[in-house]
Design an enzyme around this catalytic site. Structure first.
Site, PDB file in Angstrom:
ATOM      1  N   LYS A   1       0.839  -1.201   0.000  1.00 48.94           N
ATOM      2  CA  LYS A   1       0.000   0.000   0.000  1.00 48.94           C
ATOM      3  C   LYS A   1       0.873   1.250   0.000  1.00 48.94           C
ATOM      4  O   LYS A   1       0.617   2.200  -0.738  1.00 48.94           O
ATOM      5  CB  LYS A   1      -0.936  -0.016   1.221  1.00 48.94           C
ATOM      6  CG  LYS A   1      -2.018  -1.093   1.124  1.00 48.94           C
ATOM      7  CD  LYS A   1      -2.768  -1.300   2.427  1.00 48.94           C
ATOM      8  CE  LYS A   1      -3.709  -2.505   2.324  1.00 48.94           C
ATOM      9  NZ  LYS A   1      -4.371  -2.833   3.589  1.00 48.94           N
TER      10      LYS A   1
ATOM     11  N   GLN B   1      -3.956  -1.475   9.847  1.00 49.93           N
ATOM     12  CA  GLN B   1      -3.886  -2.792   9.213  1.00 49.93           C
ATOM     13  C   GLN B   1      -4.427  -3.877  10.154  1.00 49.93           C
ATOM     14  O   GLN B   1      -4.031  -3.951  11.321  1.00 49.93           O
ATOM     15  CB  GLN B   1      -2.426  -3.103   8.818  1.00 49.93           C
ATOM     16  CG  GLN B   1      -2.230  -4.401   8.056  1.00 49.93           C
ATOM     17  CD  GLN B   1      -2.873  -4.383   6.667  1.00 49.93           C
ATOM     18  OE1 GLN B   1      -2.831  -3.392   5.950  1.00 49.93           O
ATOM     19  NE2 GLN B   1      -3.486  -5.499   6.289  1.00 49.93           N
TER      20      GLN B   1
ATOM     21  N   ASP C   1     -10.548   3.174   4.691  1.00 50.34           N
ATOM     22  CA  ASP C   1     -10.879   1.752   4.591  1.00 50.34           C
ATOM     23  C   ASP C   1     -12.398   1.546   4.628  1.00 50.34           C
ATOM     24  O   ASP C   1     -12.879   0.457   4.326  1.00 50.34           O
ATOM     25  CB  ASP C   1     -10.248   0.973   5.764  1.00 50.34           C
ATOM     26  CG  ASP C   1      -9.046   0.142   5.330  1.00 50.34           C
ATOM     27  OD1 ASP C   1      -8.911  -0.113   4.117  1.00 50.34           O
ATOM     28  OD2 ASP C   1      -8.257  -0.254   6.203  1.00 50.34           O
TER      29      ASP C   1
END
Ligand code: NAD
Length: 291
Positions: free
Chosen positions: A52, A96, A119
């Site tokens: 990412k 994460q 997200d």
């Protein structure tokens, strides 16, 4: 059979984003800035988070990777999130997953400012998504919608079967595909570990989205001819012939199912790269919303 090439499609999306960043720079505007927080050093999570960060650099975003030791307490992580929430230079950030067991994942996701939640995991954003209001759609379902759209796969009126009801893939996917939207208007069946006679259900599907985490779960005798198959699963299988000691396997028995399918995503190179591209797209959106 046509391969739904997530690698190629995501590269196109990244090129489009890079052009938009170049335009921002030309106008002397702020570059999008994505931060990622990772707790611990789990191999797969580190690989994903590094991919990412690298993707950010490629499209011209600023990126910040915050690596915290696995012993980090919930309070320390919440403090870190608060710092990111109030940092004006950060447009969006992700935490994460999975987090170590001693940290309450839900509490952490709730602490993220919904305007920076690229997200799309915060309940506010999940709620907006469910109501079909503008928001950050979480990257994996968003990437699947984009892949279907770019390959011009008709979803309206089709029978879609989603396998797996996770909060990050299966559940949002089933909601999105049933909504009135460009890629949507489908008749969706959400299946899971308690579904009876799953093969009878999947055999009727025009489109199948498999998000289970069981390697090669979906076999050829569970699908009809010309089905469209989206394989979200990624499992690392030990493989001593590979330099890194493993290979990635999806939830679909690719070799046999691809013989019946009209379209199918490979693993790797399907949904995975699309997920990263859509995270970048959400970060660009967060940046433009601030403007
Ligand atoms: P999860 O692991 O949270 O849940 C698995 C789901 O599968 C559950 O809802 C369960 O009910 C269902 N399930 C389990 N056994 C089943 C069975 N026998 N029949 C029917 N359903 C069954 O799911 P997740 O987080 O969505 O992850 C699924 C897979 O997708 C994993 O391999 C994960 O690594 C992968 N994944 C990939 C991406 C990507 O970017 N490509 C993103 C997220 C997850």
């Amino acid at each position: 059979m046509i391969l739904l090439d997530g690698k190629k499609t995501s590269a196109e999306i990244k090129e489009e984003i890079a052009l938009q960043v170049a335009e921002l720079v030309r106008k002397d505007k702020k570059k999008p800035h994505l931060a990622a927080v990772i707790v611990g050093s789990d191999g797969a999570s580190l690989t994903y988070v590094n991919a990412k960060v690298k993707a950010c650099e490629r499209v011209g975003f600023e990126s910040t990777l915050i690596r915290l030791p696995k012993e980090t307490t919930e309070e320390e992580l919440l403090n870190e999130i608060e710092i990111l929430n109030v940092d004006n230079d950060i447009d969006g950030f992700i935490v994460q997953l999975p987090l170590p067991d001693h940290i309450d994942e839900q509490k952490i996701l709730m602490a993220v400012d919904p305007d920076k939640d690229v997200d799309g995991f915060h309940p506010t954003n999940v709620g907006k998504m469910a109501l079909n209001l503008p928001t950050f759609i979480s990257a994996t379902p968003f990437g699947i919608l984009e892949l279907l759209e770019r390959y011009k796969i008709e979803t309206s009126g089709k029978d879609v079967v989603v396998i797996g009801r996770s909060h990050i893939v299966g559940a949002p996917m089933s909601i999105l595909l049933s909504q009135k939207r460009t890629v949507g208007n489908a008749t969706v069946t959400l299946t899971h570990s308690r579904t009876k006679n799953l093969a009878e259900v999947t055999k009727k599907a025009d489109i199948i989205v498999a998000a289970i985490g069981i390697p090669e779960f979906l076999k050829a005798d569970m699908v009809k001819d010309d089905v469209v198959v989206i394989d979200v699963g990624i499992t690392r299988i030990a493989d001593s012939s590979r330099k890194n000691g493993f290979r990635l396997v999806g939830d679909v028995a690719f070799n046999e199912v691809s013989e019946k399918a009209s379209y199918i995503t490979p693993v790797p190179g399907g949904v995975g790269p699309m997920t990263i591209a859509m995270l970048l797209k959400n970060t660009l959106l967060a940046n433009s919303r601030k403007e």
